[in-house]
Design an enzyme around this catalytic site. Structure first.
Site, mmCIF file in Angstrom:
data_model
loop_
_atom_site.group_PDB
_atom_site.id
_atom_site.type_symbol
_atom_site.label_atom_id
_atom_site.label_comp_id
_atom_site.label_asym_id
_atom_site.label_seq_id
_atom_site.Cartn_x
_atom_site.Cartn_y
_atom_site.Cartn_z
ATOM 1 N N ASN A 11 28.148 36.189 37.079
ATOM 2 C CA ASN A 11 28.318 36.363 35.634
ATOM 3 C C ASN A 11 28.398 35.007 34.950
ATOM 4 O O ASN A 11 28.872 34.029 35.554
ATOM 5 C CB ASN A 11 29.621 37.101 35.299
ATOM 6 C CG ASN A 11 29.657 38.520 35.818
ATOM 7 O OD1 ASN A 11 28.658 39.219 35.794
ATOM 8 N ND2 ASN A 11 30.823 38.941 36.293
ATOM 9 N N MET A 12 27.981 34.947 33.707
ATOM 10 C CA MET A 12 28.322 33.787 32.903
ATOM 11 C C MET A 12 29.647 34.072 32.219
ATOM 12 O O MET A 12 29.794 35.084 31.518
ATOM 13 C CB MET A 12 27.241 33.505 31.857
ATOM 14 C CG MET A 12 27.492 32.208 31.093
ATOM 15 S SD MET A 12 27.565 30.736 32.170
ATOM 16 C CE MET A 12 25.840 30.569 32.601
ATOM 17 N N ASP A 13 30.631 33.231 32.472
ATOM 18 C CA ASP A 13 31.951 33.386 31.854
ATOM 19 C C ASP A 13 31.929 32.781 30.455
ATOM 20 O O ASP A 13 31.615 31.593 30.285
ATOM 21 C CB ASP A 13 33.030 32.691 32.686
ATOM 22 C CG ASP A 13 33.263 33.376 34.024
ATOM 23 O OD1 ASP A 13 32.780 34.502 34.214
ATOM 24 O OD2 ASP A 13 33.944 32.765 34.880
ATOM 25 N N LYS A 40 32.905 37.308 40.329
ATOM 26 C CA LYS A 40 33.753 37.235 41.517
ATOM 27 C C LYS A 40 32.958 36.905 42.780
ATOM 28 O O LYS A 40 33.419 36.150 43.636
ATOM 29 C CB LYS A 40 34.537 38.538 41.711
ATOM 30 C CG LYS A 40 35.604 38.777 40.654
ATOM 31 C CD LYS A 40 36.590 39.828 41.065
ATOM 32 C CE LYS A 40 37.538 39.364 42.141
ATOM 33 N NZ LYS A 40 38.404 38.256 41.732
ATOM 34 N N ALA A 42 29.976 35.224 42.979
ATOM 35 C CA ALA A 42 29.542 33.837 42.900
ATOM 36 C C ALA A 42 30.719 32.881 43.051
ATOM 37 O O ALA A 42 30.606 31.832 43.704
ATOM 38 C CB ALA A 42 28.822 33.591 41.575
ATOM 39 N N LEU A 213 50.258 36.854 45.423
ATOM 40 C CA LEU A 213 51.389 37.081 44.528
ATOM 41 C C LEU A 213 51.512 35.992 43.466
ATOM 42 O O LEU A 213 52.605 35.698 42.978
ATOM 43 C CB LEU A 213 52.687 37.149 45.351
ATOM 44 C CG LEU A 213 52.710 38.199 46.461
ATOM 45 C CD1 LEU A 213 53.927 38.014 47.357
ATOM 46 C CD2 LEU A 213 52.674 39.603 45.872
ATOM 47 N N GLY A 217 53.116 33.034 45.952
ATOM 48 C CA GLY A 217 52.449 32.814 47.238
ATOM 49 C C GLY A 217 51.633 34.007 47.685
ATOM 50 O O GLY A 217 51.012 34.701 46.869
ATOM 51 N N ASP A 245 39.779 34.031 43.704
ATOM 52 C CA ASP A 245 38.505 33.846 44.394
ATOM 53 C C ASP A 245 38.489 32.540 45.187
ATOM 54 O O ASP A 245 37.907 32.475 46.275
ATOM 55 C CB ASP A 245 37.355 33.870 43.387
ATOM 56 C CG ASP A 245 37.217 35.221 42.710
ATOM 57 O OD1 ASP A 245 37.493 36.239 43.369
ATOM 58 O OD2 ASP A 245 36.856 35.263 41.524
ATOM 59 N N SER A 275 42.912 24.630 42.090
ATOM 60 C CA SER A 275 42.042 25.261 41.093
ATOM 61 C C SER A 275 42.781 25.590 39.802
ATOM 62 O O SER A 275 42.204 25.472 38.715
ATOM 63 C CB SER A 275 41.403 26.527 41.675
ATOM 64 O OG SER A 275 42.328 27.592 41.746
#
Length: 305
Positions: A11-13, A40, A42, A213, A217, A245, A275
């Site tokens: 998808n393009m976000d 998800k 990609a 979570l 964690g 992801d 991330s």
């Protein structure tokens, strides 16, 4: 090197950054807008490739400008796009609102992803050559089930992220080796909000579960080895959009390398921690050298404390 096949969405976000997400019927003024390659499937492909895996992407993009950019973004991260189809019509899009605390809300329009209902012979060959197959639920369920069945026939480990959460066919669960829901998805699948109890319920359907979570964690549970709780690193989140992801992609690489589950979970947690400190999903995903460095720092911190 771990060979990973990913069947899933590209998808393009379309991301709007706001101080506070709007409520129903409310209009707010944002402070930034970005278009970022995502989906998800990609995202997990990019995360796994950057973490050191040899990754092939199975899916579809449209003939629009987004499709070309999505394919290029995968290839730039080292993902093989030979099984990524180009079809008439628009590519998938995800419309995302990110607030100043790093939280997000997402609306996905499937576009080309909705056409991946069957597998080609080439798709099956890609899966058969892999060590692991990563699946999510932004693609049609028929295609996901078919891919899981192919993997099972060829002895390929199946890792399923049940997102967006929905009722799962018994056949898909029977072909799943490791289920990786977040706490909300685990609750949706089981009707149980307490993660340890939800994990117990999920083990009646799959042999291994990791429930993510967020800042708390991750919880691992298996029919054979009991439960393990791995805390997340303490960081200030900027954007949590692709954290799950990133975690799954890195975890799959670590498992493919034969690392014990506690070590694999800690390493994946380091990837996710990196991330969330950056904006975007795929653009925020770390490379192996960064994950190794943070994981080693965390190991030393625990040793000294």
């Amino acid at each position: 090197m771990t060979r990973i096949a990913v069947l899933g969405s590209t998808n393009m976000d379309l991301v709007a950054y706001v101080s506070k997400a709007p409520g129903r019927g409310e209009t707010v003024t944002g402070h930034e807008f970005r278009t970022i390659p995502g989906g998800k499937g990609a995202n997990q492909a990019v995360a796994a490739a950057r973490a050191g895996g040899t990754v092939s992407m199975i899916g579809a993009v449209g003939v629009d400008a987004f499709g070309s950019r999505l394919r290029a973004a995968l290839e730039q991260s080292g993902v093989d796009t030979g099984a990524l189809r180009t079809i008439e019509g628009p590519s998938g899009t995800a419309h995302i609102v990110v607030d100043d605390e790093g939280g997000n809300a997402i609306v996905v329009i499937p576009g080309a992803n909705g056409t991946v209902t069957t597998l080609t012979d080439d798709d099956e060959a890609v899966i058969a050559r892999a060590d692991l197959l990563l699946l999510q639920l932004e693609s049609p369920l028929e295609g996901v089930v078919s891919a899981a069945d192919v993997a099972r026939r060829h002895g390929v480990r199946v890792v399923l992220t049940p997102s967006p959460a929905q009722a799962l066919p018994a056949g898909l669960l029977a072909a799943t080796d490791l289920l990786v829901p977040n706490e909300h998805e685990a609750a949706a699948l089981t009707g149980i909000t307490e993660p340890y109890e939800a994990a117990e319920a999920l083990l009646e359907q799959v042999p291994e579960v990791v429930i993510t979570l967020g800042s708390a964690g991750s919880l691992y549970a298996s029919r054979d080895a009991g439960k393990i709780m791995v805390p997340a690193q303490r960081v200030t989140a900027v954007d949590s959009t692709g954290a799950g992801d990133t975690f799954v992609g890195a975890l799959s690489v670590a498992l493919g390398e034969g690392r014990p589950m506690p070590e694999a979970l800690a390493w994946a947690s380091s990837a996710a921690a990196l991330s969330v400190q950056r904006s975007g999903a795929s653009t925020a995903m770390p490379y192996r050298i960064e994950i190794d460095e943070l994981a080693e720092q965390e190991k030393q911190r625990k040793h000294l404390s």
